[in-house]
Design a protein around this motif. Structure first.
Motif, PDB file in Angstrom:
ATOM      1  N   THR A  29       0.797  -1.175  -0.092  1.00 58.52           N
ATOM      2  CA  THR A  29      -0.026   0.035   0.023  1.00 58.52           C
ATOM      3  C   THR A  29       0.962   1.110   0.046  1.00 58.52           C
ATOM      4  N   ALA A  30       0.567   2.150  -0.884  1.00 63.31           N
ATOM      5  CA  ALA A  30       1.461   3.339  -1.226  1.00 63.31           C
ATOM      6  C   ALA A  30       1.177   4.344   0.024  1.00 63.31           C
ATOM      7  N   GLU A  31       2.418   4.963   0.416  1.00 64.33           N
ATOM      8  CA  GLU A  31       1.976   6.223   1.329  1.00 64.33           C
ATOM      9  C   GLU A  31       1.467   7.195   0.522  1.00 64.33           C
ATOM     10  N   THR A  32       0.491   7.897   1.213  1.00 63.54           N
ATOM     11  CA  THR A  32       0.105   9.356   0.483  1.00 63.54           C
ATOM     12  C   THR A  32       1.227  10.432   0.845  1.00 63.54           C
ATOM     13  N   CYS A  33       0.943  11.425  -0.055  1.00 68.65           N
ATOM     14  CA  CYS A  33       1.936  12.700   0.054  1.00 68.65           C
ATOM     15  C   CYS A  33       1.557  13.745  -0.962  1.00 68.65           C
ATOM     16  N   THR A  34       2.245  14.723  -0.699  1.00 71.70           N
ATOM     17  CA  THR A  34       2.046  16.187  -1.463  1.00 71.70           C
ATOM     18  C   THR A  34       3.302  16.730  -1.839  1.00 71.70           C
ATOM     19  N   SER A  35       4.363  16.186  -1.159  1.00 73.31           N
ATOM     20  CA  SER A  35       5.835  16.669  -1.671  1.00 73.31           C
ATOM     21  C   SER A  35       6.756  15.455  -1.203  1.00 73.31           C
ATOM     22  N   ASP A  36       7.865  15.778  -1.845  1.00 71.72           N
ATOM     23  CA  ASP A  36       9.048  14.646  -1.618  1.00 71.72           C
ATOM     24  C   ASP A  36       9.302  14.512  -0.112  1.00 71.72           C
ATOM     25  N   THR A  37       9.191  15.536   0.683  1.00 70.16           N
ATOM     26  CA  THR A  37       9.390  15.311   2.197  1.00 70.16           C
ATOM     27  C   THR A  37       8.493  14.459   2.988  1.00 70.16           C
ATOM     28  N   ASP A  38       7.417  14.355   2.242  1.00 72.00           N
ATOM     29  CA  ASP A  38       6.294  13.306   2.892  1.00 72.00           C
ATOM     30  C   ASP A  38       6.582  11.887   2.794  1.00 72.00           C
ATOM     31  N   CYS A  39       7.742  11.674   2.059  1.00 76.47           N
ATOM     32  CA  CYS A  39       7.902  10.259   1.585  1.00 76.47           C
ATOM     33  C   CYS A  39       9.371   9.671   2.436  1.00 76.47           C
ATOM     34  N   SER A  40       9.490   8.450   2.839  1.00 76.72           N
ATOM     35  CA  SER A  40      10.471   7.926   3.466  1.00 76.72           C
ATOM     36  C   SER A  40      11.513   7.727   2.182  1.00 76.72           C
ATOM     37  N   SER A  41      11.071   7.650   1.067  1.00 79.17           N
ATOM     38  CA  SER A  41      11.875   7.363  -0.080  1.00 79.17           C
ATOM     39  C   SER A  41      12.372   8.797  -0.547  1.00 79.17           C
ATOM     40  N   ASN A  42      11.593   9.832  -0.100  1.00 80.99           N
ATOM     41  CA  ASN A  42      12.251  11.183  -0.462  1.00 80.99           C
ATOM     42  C   ASN A  42      11.724  11.520  -2.025  1.00 80.99           C
ATOM     43  N   PHE A  43      10.647  10.823  -2.557  1.00 84.83           N
ATOM     44  CA  PHE A  43      10.132  10.816  -3.762  1.00 84.83           C
ATOM     45  C   PHE A  43       8.448  10.924  -3.820  1.00 84.83           C
ATOM     46  N   CYS A  44       7.828  11.911  -4.085  1.00 83.36           N
ATOM     47  CA  CYS A  44       6.513  11.860  -4.158  1.00 83.36           C
ATOM     48  C   CYS A  44       5.920  11.826  -5.669  1.00 83.36           C
ATOM     49  N   ASN A  45       5.091  11.335  -6.100  1.00 78.97           N
ATOM     50  CA  ASN A  45       4.500  11.384  -7.324  1.00 78.97           C
ATOM     51  C   ASN A  45       3.241  12.196  -7.124  1.00 78.97           C
ATOM     52  N   THR A  46       3.451  13.625  -7.272  1.00 75.88           N
ATOM     53  CA  THR A  46       2.468  14.657  -6.923  1.00 75.88           C
ATOM     54  C   THR A  46       1.201  14.714  -7.701  1.00 75.88           C
ATOM     55  N   ALA A  47       1.285  14.076  -8.858  1.00 78.36           N
ATOM     56  CA  ALA A  47       0.098  14.218  -9.836  1.00 78.36           C
ATOM     57  C   ALA A  47      -0.789  13.005  -9.208  1.00 78.36           C
ATOM     58  N   ALA A  48      -0.318  11.890  -8.606  1.00 73.48           N
ATOM     59  CA  ALA A  48      -1.250  10.839  -7.950  1.00 73.48           C
ATOM     60  C   ALA A  48      -1.451  11.016  -6.385  1.00 73.48           C
ATOM     61  N   GLY A  49      -0.538  11.622  -5.847  1.00 78.09           N
ATOM     62  CA  GLY A  49      -0.328  11.787  -4.469  1.00 78.09           C
ATOM     63  C   GLY A  49      -0.102  10.777  -3.801  1.00 78.09           C
ATOM     64  N   VAL A  50       1.043   9.921  -4.316  1.00 85.19           N
ATOM     65  CA  VAL A  50       1.417   8.703  -3.618  1.00 85.19           C
ATOM     66  C   VAL A  50       2.994   8.702  -3.690  1.00 85.19           C
ATOM     67  N   CYS A  51       3.644   8.009  -2.632  1.00 79.62           N
ATOM     68  CA  CYS A  51       5.073   8.186  -2.686  1.00 79.62           C
ATOM     69  C   CYS A  51       5.243   6.699  -3.499  1.00 79.62           C
ATOM     70  N   MET A  52       6.873   7.162  -4.086  1.00 77.64           N
ATOM     71  CA  MET A  52       7.316   5.960  -4.808  1.00 77.64           C
ATOM     72  C   MET A  52       8.609   5.758  -4.519  1.00 77.64           C
ATOM     73  N   ASP A  53       8.954   4.036  -4.446  1.00 74.93           N
ATOM     74  CA  ASP A  53      10.102   3.721  -4.244  1.00 74.93           C
ATOM     75  C   ASP A  53      11.323   3.879  -5.253  1.00 74.93           C
ATOM     76  N   THR A  54      12.365   4.361  -4.707  1.00 71.69           N
ATOM     77  CA  THR A  54      13.445   4.781  -5.644  1.00 71.69           C
ATOM     78  C   THR A  54      14.364   3.638  -5.677  1.00 71.69           C
ATOM     79  N   CYS A  55      14.937   3.636  -6.829  1.00 77.47           N
ATOM     80  CA  CYS A  55      15.783   2.624  -7.446  1.00 77.47           C
ATOM     81  C   CYS A  55      16.968   2.745  -8.127  1.00 77.47           C
ATOM     82  N   GLU A  56      17.846   1.874  -8.421  1.00 80.53           N
ATOM     83  CA  GLU A  56      18.997   2.072  -9.441  1.00 80.53           C
ATOM     84  C   GLU A  56      18.740   1.107 -10.530  1.00 80.53           C
ATOM     85  N   SER A  57      18.209  -0.075 -10.139  1.00 81.21           N
ATOM     86  CA  SER A  57      17.724  -0.993 -11.310  1.00 81.21           C
ATOM     87  C   SER A  57      16.644  -1.584 -10.915  1.00 81.21           C
TER      88      SER A  57
END
Length: 302
Positions: A29-57
């Motif tokens: 279940t995705a965390e909700t957010c309005t900005s990157d600082t709201d997410c533990s991953s420091n990435f907020c999909n502001t268009a959808a209002g959900v946090c995204m998991d960062t990755c390298e591959s």
């Protein structure tokens, strides 16, 4: 002693099993957010209002969201885990998940992770508020104003047409005019898309707007990105300005009679009859803009 060694080995095997299971987990279940600082991953999909998991591959991502890439339309260029198809979202025991068009996360159909207005979408896209999906703006249209066109364009006949750039002296800083600042990709103010002469001569409305001489009445049409922008009464209209050829500006609302202001029922567009006192001249250059909106020119002749 042998029993103790066996217990230690069993515990180690159990830990390895849990770790391997965690590596293959599907989306949670995705965390909700309005900005990157709201997410533990420091990435907020502001268009959808959900946090995204960062990755390298893709190996850093859950099985259902293996597409590791920058999110289209986002200002944050960090790679994030994204879903690709509904089938992959249901690669385990799930059967009802869908790949969110806006969220790029595996989600239940109808999840509130879509857009609610055009401002939620990337430049050149519009929001279908019924489905919550951002999509490329139409190139054909019907009606007037923004219609189905992208912000910064208007419906001209049956074609979406970009509002014209201001080319008059009113907005030419080299000639003493005001410097244009509007940008279709980053600005959010109301768009003026039409200026049309109605009458130039003796005022057709009493009492006359100008103390002496002719009155120029011009019809001005505008639309906003969001509903409710234009107030019900002219007395509450703010942010409209008239710019002269030397760059001086004055409050545009003061040039509109109360009877000359007509907003749409949803407050997303408005038609305004503006009054000018041209004196003895027979040609005038009008410069108009709303705060945060496009600068527009019109050359009108008597």
């Amino acid at each position: 002693m042998q029993l103790r060694k066996m217990m230690v080995m069993l515990a180690a095997l159990s830990s390895m099993s849990l770790a391997l299971t965690a590596c293959g987990d599907d989306a949670t279940t995705a965390e909700t957010c309005t900005s990157d600082t709201d997410c533990s991953s420091n990435f907020c999909n502001t268009a959808a209002g959900v946090c995204m998991d960062t990755c390298e591959s893709g190996s850093d991502c859950p099985d259902a969201e293996k597409n590791c890439a920058p999110l289209a339309g986002a200002t944050n260029t960090q790679k994030v885990c994204q879903c690709q198809t509904n089938q992959l979202c249901n690669s385990d025991d799930s059967t009802s998940l869908v790949c969110g068009t806006v969220s790029k996360r595996c989600e239940e159909p109808g999840s509130n992770t879509g857009c609610t207005k055009d401002a939620d979408c990337a430049a050149g896209n519009t929001c279908n508020t019924t489905t919550g999906v951002c999509s490329p703006a139409a190139t054909t249209c019907s009606g007037e104003g923004q219609a189905a066109c992208a912000y910064g364009s208007y419906c001209s006949g049956t074609t979406c047409t970009a509002v014209p750039a201001p080319t008059c002296e009113n907005f030419d800083p080299a000639k003493g005019g005001k410097t244009p600042v509007w940008n279709a990709s980053s600005s959010t103010g109301p768009i003026i898309y039409s200026i049309k002469k109605l009458t130039w001569g003796a005022d057709v409305v009493s009492p006359a707007f100008c103390a002496s001489g002719d009155t120029l009445r011009a019809e001005v049409k505008a639309y906003a990105k969001n509903t409710g922008t234009f107030p019900a009464q002219k007395s509450n209209l703010q942010g409209l300005f008239y710019v002269t050829v030397n760059g001086n500006q004055q409050d545009g609302a003061g040039l509109i009679r109360p009877s000359g202001y007509t907003p749409s029922a949803d407050g997303k567009s408005a038609t305004m009859i503006m009054n000018f006192c041209p004196g003895a001249i027979s040609t005038i250059s009008l410069g108009l803009y709303f705060t945060g909106g496009n600068e527009i020119c019109s050359q009108l002749s008597k």
